[in-house]
Enzyme design. Structure first.
Site, mmCIF file in Angstrom:
data_model
loop_
_atom_site.group_PDB
_atom_site.id
_atom_site.type_symbol
_atom_site.label_atom_id
_atom_site.label_comp_id
_atom_site.label_asym_id
_atom_site.label_seq_id
_atom_site.Cartn_x
_atom_site.Cartn_y
_atom_site.Cartn_z
ATOM 1 N N MET A 138 0.836 -1.201 0.000
ATOM 2 C CA MET A 138 0.000 0.000 0.000
ATOM 3 C C MET A 138 0.872 1.253 0.000
ATOM 4 S SD MET A 138 -3.475 -0.915 1.994
ATOM 5 C CE MET A 138 -2.902 -0.724 3.658
ATOM 6 N N LEU A 181 6.669 3.284 1.267
ATOM 7 C CA LEU A 181 7.595 2.154 1.371
ATOM 8 C C LEU A 181 8.687 2.376 2.414
ATOM 9 C CD1 LEU A 181 8.014 1.350 -2.437
ATOM 10 C CD2 LEU A 181 6.380 0.363 -0.815
ATOM 11 N N HIS A 203 9.162 -3.367 3.281
ATOM 12 C CA HIS A 203 8.730 -3.602 1.896
ATOM 13 C C HIS A 203 9.935 -3.950 1.010
ATOM 14 C CE1 HIS A 203 5.497 -0.573 3.139
ATOM 15 N NE2 HIS A 203 4.788 -1.643 2.812
ATOM 16 N N GLN A 242 -10.410 -2.620 2.121
ATOM 17 C CA GLN A 242 -9.953 -3.301 3.332
ATOM 18 C C GLN A 242 -9.953 -2.400 4.574
ATOM 19 O OE1 GLN A 242 -6.061 -4.195 1.483
ATOM 20 N NE2 GLN A 242 -5.182 -3.785 3.494
ATOM 21 N N GLY A 297 4.582 -10.246 4.203
ATOM 22 C CA GLY A 297 5.367 -10.164 5.428
ATOM 23 C C GLY A 297 4.727 -10.902 6.591
ATOM 24 N N GLU A 298 5.588 -11.471 7.431
ATOM 25 C CA GLU A 298 5.101 -12.120 8.664
ATOM 26 C C GLU A 298 4.600 -11.093 9.669
ATOM 27 O OE1 GLU A 298 8.223 -14.556 10.225
ATOM 28 O OE2 GLU A 298 7.802 -16.191 8.835
ATOM 29 N N LYS A 299 4.958 -9.830 9.471
ATOM 30 C CA LYS A 299 4.458 -8.766 10.344
ATOM 31 C C LYS A 299 2.926 -8.834 10.404
ATOM 32 C CE LYS A 299 3.680 -4.172 11.391
ATOM 33 N NZ LYS A 299 2.555 -3.888 10.584
#
Ligand code: AMP
Length: 274
Positions: free
Chosen positions: A26, A29, A33, A57, A144-146
Site C-alpha cells: 500500500m 515504502l 517492503h 480493506q 510479510g510475517e508482520k
C-alpha cells in the site's frame, strides 16, 4: 524501474517470462517492503510491485483518509533498486466496474484478532489480492510475517481458489529498538514513538514468561502490564498455535504471540514466535 497505471501494459511485458514475482503493497515504502522486493528479485526473472491503498480493506473511513501516501518518494526509492515493474493503479484499473468486496468464508481464523477488531477487513484484503493474482498470474507472491494472520489468509485463499502461485512469507524487519517497520509509524509523534517501543517489549516478555508459565498466566501478566502503560490502548494480546489458527492449511505446530494496540490514534500490530 518503470511505473504503469494500466495492468494490461504490464501483462504484455510479463506473459512470456519464466518466473514472475509479485509484491503487493500500500506504498509509503520502508525497509520492510524493500526486503520483500529484494527477495522477489533474487527468486524471479521479473518482479511486479503494486502500490495501491485498497479502500475495500478499511473498515474505518478516517483511517483510510489518514493512511500515509507518498508515491513520489516511493518511486524514487524503487528507482535505486533495479529494473522492476511498478503497478500504480487507480480504482478503475484494478476493480474495473466491480469495486465490491467479495464475501469469503475462511472460517474461524478470520473471526479472531484482526478479523474481530476490523470487521470486513479480510474480505477486502482477499478481494484485492485475488484480483492481483488473477491479473498477473505470478509464480511467487511475497507477504510479510508482520501481518501474520494476513499471510495465513492469503495462503488459504490460494489453496481454496486453487491458484497456481507460491506464497512466500518474509521475516519482519524492525527498527533499532525492535519496533516493527510500518507505514503507520511515521504518523507517531516523538512521545508516541517512545511508547510504541512497548509493543516489542511486551512480545519479548511474553516469550520469556511462556518458558515457565502457562498460556493463560502469560496472557494475564502481559495484559496487566499493558494496561499500566499510559497512552497505550491494548486491543488484543493472544498466544496461538499456528497449526490451529490456519485450520484449512497444513502448517507445522508453531506458537506465536500476537498483539494489537493503539498508541494515541495510531494502530500498531506485531507478532513473534515464542
Ligand atoms: P502494506 O503496505 O503495509 O500493506 O504491506 C505490504 C507488505 O509488506 C505486506 O505483505 C506486509 O506484511 C509487508 N510488511 C509490512 N511491514 C513489514 C515489515 N516490517 N517487515 C516485513 N514485511 C513487512
Amino acid at each position: 524501474m518503470r511505473a504503469y497505471s494500466s495492468h494490461k501494459d504490464i501483462i504484455k511485458l510479463v506473459n512470456k517470462v519464466d518466473s514472475v514475482g509479485l509484491v503487493p503493497t500500500m506504498g509509503s515504502l520502508h525497509e520492510g517492503h524493500l526486503s520483500l522486493i529484494r527477495k522477489a528479485i533474487s527468486e524471479n526473472e521479473k518482479v511486479i510491485v503494486s502500490i495501491y491503498v485498497n479502500p475495500l480493506q478499511f473498515n474505518n473511513v478516517n483511517d483510510l483518509k489518514k493512511y500515509p501516501r507518498d508515491i513520489k518518494n516511493d518511486l524514487q526509492r524503487l528507482e535505486a533498486i533495479s529494473d522492476i515493474i511498478v503497478y500504480v493503479p487507480g480504482d478503475n484499473d484494478i476493480y474495473e466496474k466491480d469495486k465490491k468486496k467479495k464475501k469469503y468464508n475462511f472460517g474461524h481464523f478470520t473471526k479472531i484478532m484482526e478479523g474481530k477488531v476490523r470487521p470486513g477487513h479480510f474480505d477486502g484484503v482477499a478481494t484485492v489480492v485475488e484480483k492481483l493474482l488473477r491479473m498477473f498470474n505470478p509464480s511467487n507472491a511475497y507477504f510479510g510475517e508482520k501481518d501474520f494472520q494476513q499471510l495465513i489468509l492469503i495462503k488459504t485463499l490460494v489453496k481454496k481458489q486453487e491458484l497456481k502461485v507460491s506464497i512466500v512469507g518474509c521475516e519482519t524487519i524492525r527498527e533499532d529498538d525492535g519496533l516493527a517497520m510500518s507505514s503507520r509509524n511515521k504518523l507517531l509523534n516523538s512521545s508516541e514513538r517512545t511508547i510504541a517501543g512497548n509493543v516489542i517489549r511486551l512480545l519479548k516478555k511474553a516469550k520469556k514468561l511462556y518458558k515457565s508459565s502457562t498460556k493463560e498466566e502469560t496472557k494475564f501478566n502481559i495484559i496487566k502490564d499493558a494496561l499500566m502503560i499510559e497512552n497505550f490502548n491494548l486491543e488484543y494480546f493472544e498466544i496461538l498455535d499456528i497449526s490451529e489458527l490456519s485450520g484449512f492449511l497444513e502448517e507445522e505446530k508453531e506458537i506465536r504471540a500476537f498483539i494489537a494496540c493503539k498508541v494515541g490514534k495510531i494502530r500498531l500490530i506485531d507478532n513473534i514466535k515464542i
